[in-house]
Design a protein around this motif. Structure first.
Motif, PDB file in Angstrom:
ATOM      1  N   MET A   1       0.825  -1.213   0.000  1.00 21.26           N
ATOM      2  CA  MET A   1       0.000   0.000   0.000  1.00 21.26           C
ATOM      3  C   MET A   1       0.863   1.268   0.000  1.00 21.26           C
ATOM      4  O   MET A   1       0.488   2.264  -0.594  1.00 21.26           O
ATOM      5  CB  MET A   1      -0.913   0.003   1.216  1.00 21.26           C
ATOM      6  N   ALA A   2       2.002   1.231   0.680  1.00 21.30           N
ATOM      7  CA  ALA A   2       2.851   2.413   0.729  1.00 21.30           C
ATOM      8  C   ALA A   2       3.425   2.764  -0.637  1.00 21.30           C
ATOM      9  O   ALA A   2       3.948   3.866  -0.823  1.00 21.30           O
ATOM     10  CB  ALA A   2       3.978   2.213   1.738  1.00 21.30           C
ATOM     11  N   ALA A   3       3.329   1.859  -1.598  1.00 17.60           N
ATOM     12  CA  ALA A   3       3.761   2.167  -2.960  1.00 17.60           C
ATOM     13  C   ALA A   3       2.922   3.288  -3.561  1.00 17.60           C
ATOM     14  O   ALA A   3       3.319   3.916  -4.550  1.00 17.60           O
ATOM     15  CB  ALA A   3       3.679   0.919  -3.829  1.00 17.60           C
ATOM     16  N   ARG A   4       1.756   3.561  -2.959  1.00 22.29           N
ATOM     17  CA  ARG A   4       0.896   4.648  -3.422  1.00 22.29           C
ATOM     18  C   ARG A   4       1.435   6.012  -3.011  1.00 22.29           C
ATOM     19  O   ARG A   4       1.014   7.032  -3.559  1.00 22.29           O
ATOM     20  CB  ARG A   4      -0.513   4.474  -2.874  1.00 22.29           C
ATOM     21  N   ALA A   5       2.330   6.042  -2.050  1.00 22.33           N
ATOM     22  CA  ALA A   5       2.789   7.313  -1.490  1.00 22.33           C
ATOM     23  C   ALA A   5       3.349   8.270  -2.536  1.00 22.33           C
ATOM     24  O   ALA A   5       2.979   9.451  -2.554  1.00 22.33           O
ATOM     25  CB  ALA A   5       3.813   7.055  -0.381  1.00 22.33           C
ATOM     26  N   PRO A   6       4.257   7.823  -3.428  1.00 19.59           N
ATOM     27  CA  PRO A   6       4.829   8.780  -4.378  1.00 19.59           C
ATOM     28  C   PRO A   6       3.815   9.389  -5.327  1.00 19.59           C
ATOM     29  O   PRO A   6       4.079  10.431  -5.936  1.00 19.59           O
ATOM     30  CB  PRO A   6       5.847   7.923  -5.151  1.00 19.59           C
ATOM     31  N   ARG A   7       2.648   8.777  -5.464  1.00 24.38           N
ATOM     32  CA  ARG A   7       1.649   9.278  -6.403  1.00 24.38           C
ATOM     33  C   ARG A   7       0.736  10.339  -5.786  1.00 24.38           C
ATOM     34  O   ARG A   7      -0.069  10.934  -6.504  1.00 24.38           O
ATOM     35  CB  ARG A   7       0.809   8.116  -6.940  1.00 24.38           C
ATOM     36  N   ALA A   8       0.834  10.548  -4.485  1.00 17.98           N
ATOM     37  CA  ALA A   8      -0.026  11.537  -3.824  1.00 17.98           C
ATOM     38  C   ALA A   8       0.352  12.939  -4.289  1.00 17.98           C
ATOM     39  O   ALA A   8       1.503  13.358  -4.170  1.00 17.98           O
ATOM     40  CB  ALA A   8       0.102  11.429  -2.318  1.00 17.98           C
ATOM     41  N   GLU A  13      -4.436  14.254  -0.332  1.00 11.82           N
ATOM     42  CA  GLU A  13      -4.431  12.956  -1.008  1.00 11.82           C
ATOM     43  C   GLU A  13      -3.539  11.970  -0.270  1.00 11.82           C
ATOM     44  O   GLU A  13      -3.878  10.785  -0.123  1.00 11.82           O
ATOM     45  CB  GLU A  13      -3.961  13.132  -2.447  1.00 11.82           C
ATOM     46  N   LEU A  14      -2.406  12.448   0.219  1.00 13.39           N
ATOM     47  CA  LEU A  14      -1.503  11.588   0.975  1.00 13.39           C
ATOM     48  C   LEU A  14      -2.157  11.105   2.260  1.00 13.39           C
ATOM     49  O   LEU A  14      -2.105   9.912   2.596  1.00 13.39           O
ATOM     50  CB  LEU A  14      -0.212  12.338   1.303  1.00 13.39           C
ATOM     51  N   ASP A  15      -2.793  11.998   2.988  1.00 11.89           N
ATOM     52  CA  ASP A  15      -3.432  11.638   4.251  1.00 11.89           C
ATOM     53  C   ASP A  15      -4.506  10.578   4.036  1.00 11.89           C
ATOM     54  O   ASP A  15      -4.652   9.652   4.842  1.00 11.89           O
ATOM     55  CB  ASP A  15      -4.027  12.878   4.912  1.00 11.89           C
ATOM     56  N   ALA A  16      -5.283  10.729   2.965  1.00 10.98           N
ATOM     57  CA  ALA A  16      -6.326   9.753   2.673  1.00 10.98           C
ATOM     58  C   ALA A  16      -5.727   8.392   2.342  1.00 10.98           C
ATOM     59  O   ALA A  16      -6.250   7.349   2.757  1.00 10.98           O
ATOM     60  CB  ALA A  16      -7.188  10.252   1.516  1.00 10.98           C
ATOM     61  N   ALA A  17      -4.619   8.390   1.622  1.00 11.39           N
ATOM     62  CA  ALA A  17      -3.969   7.127   1.276  1.00 11.39           C
ATOM     63  C   ALA A  17      -3.348   6.463   2.504  1.00 11.39           C
ATOM     64  O   ALA A  17      -3.417   5.241   2.661  1.00 11.39           O
ATOM     65  CB  ALA A  17      -2.902   7.377   0.207  1.00 11.39           C
TER      66      ALA A  17
END
Length: 240
Positions: A1-8, A13-17
């Protein structure tokens, strides 16, 4: 799931992810168990029971990095350092330093606002015994790295609460700033200070845990001195 971090694209958007991360099975199981069983004093409350995002404005000059959310604090309220004794001490100090609009942090909707300051944790889920593993820290690191990237334009100082947060900071130098971490690593201690050109200065501070504050290892005066220094290094004393 943390792989989503760079796309925020931004902090919202980061907080929601972050709040939707299930990357560490041990932490997921514990945070959900705590939220279901609850502490007697909070049995009538609905616990957050998820990873806890950072908190504070996007133009922060100071970042405060903690260990992880408390099981019945941030894991209950959904906001870092909120609803527990550690938060009581921390936000009282931030208010005295002019970095918070009020001295208390009891719930996510209590009107608290931070000034020039953003708070995050090295590990975003409450860990058993307040002890995340190095592997869990490393799995969670992309969230921290992206958070720092997003506030990088204004960030000047990082205050690390405790040795765990101090250690978690150094990989951020390479990942965010392209700067090789110092070798050997600077030794953590209360009042420790490290600086290097073109990256935020780092201050060490004993963690605001009850173990430290109840025993007098960390006093309000010691906290005030750290945040006064952080303000000065961040150039906030020059603002009007």
């Amino acid at each position: 799931m943390a792989a989503r971090a760079p796309r925020a694209a931004d902090l919202s958007e980061l907080d929601a992810a972050v709040a939707d991360c299930f990357a560490c099975p041990r932490l997921v199981a514990w945070r959900e168990e705590v939220a279901e069983v609850r502490r007697a004093a909070f049995r009538d409350q609905v616990y957050w029971g998820r990873p806890v995002p950072g908190f504070g404005p996007a133009d922060a000059r100071i970042a405060i990095l903690g260990l992880a959310p408390a099981a019945h604090g941030g894991n209950r309220t959904g906001r870092i350092f909120t609803g527990d004794r550690s938060g009581d001490v921390l936000f009282a100090a931030l208010h005295r330093a002019g970095l918070a609009n009020q001295p208390t942090s009891v719930a996510a909707d209590d009107g608290l606002e931070l000034r020039h300051t953003r708070i995050a944790a090295a590990v975003r889920c409450a860990p058993p015994d307040n002890k995340p593993t190095p592997a869990e820290r490393d799995t969670c690191a992309p969230w921290l790295h992206r958070e720092i990237e997003l506030i990088r334009p204004t960030l000047r100082v990082v205050v690390t609460l405790g040795a765990f947060a101090w250690a978690a900071w150094w990989p951020t130098l390479r990942q965010v700033y392209g700067v090789r971490p110092p070798t050997p690593r600077p030794v953590f201690g209360h009042g420790a200070h490290w600086s290097c050109d073109a990256v935020p200065q780092v201050l060490g501070c004993y963690h605001v845990s009850q173990q430290n504050t109840f025993t007098g290892r960390l006093t309000p005066t010691m906290l005030d001195e750290v945040f006064a220094r952080a303000r000065s290094l961040a150039g906030l004393d020059e603002l009007h």
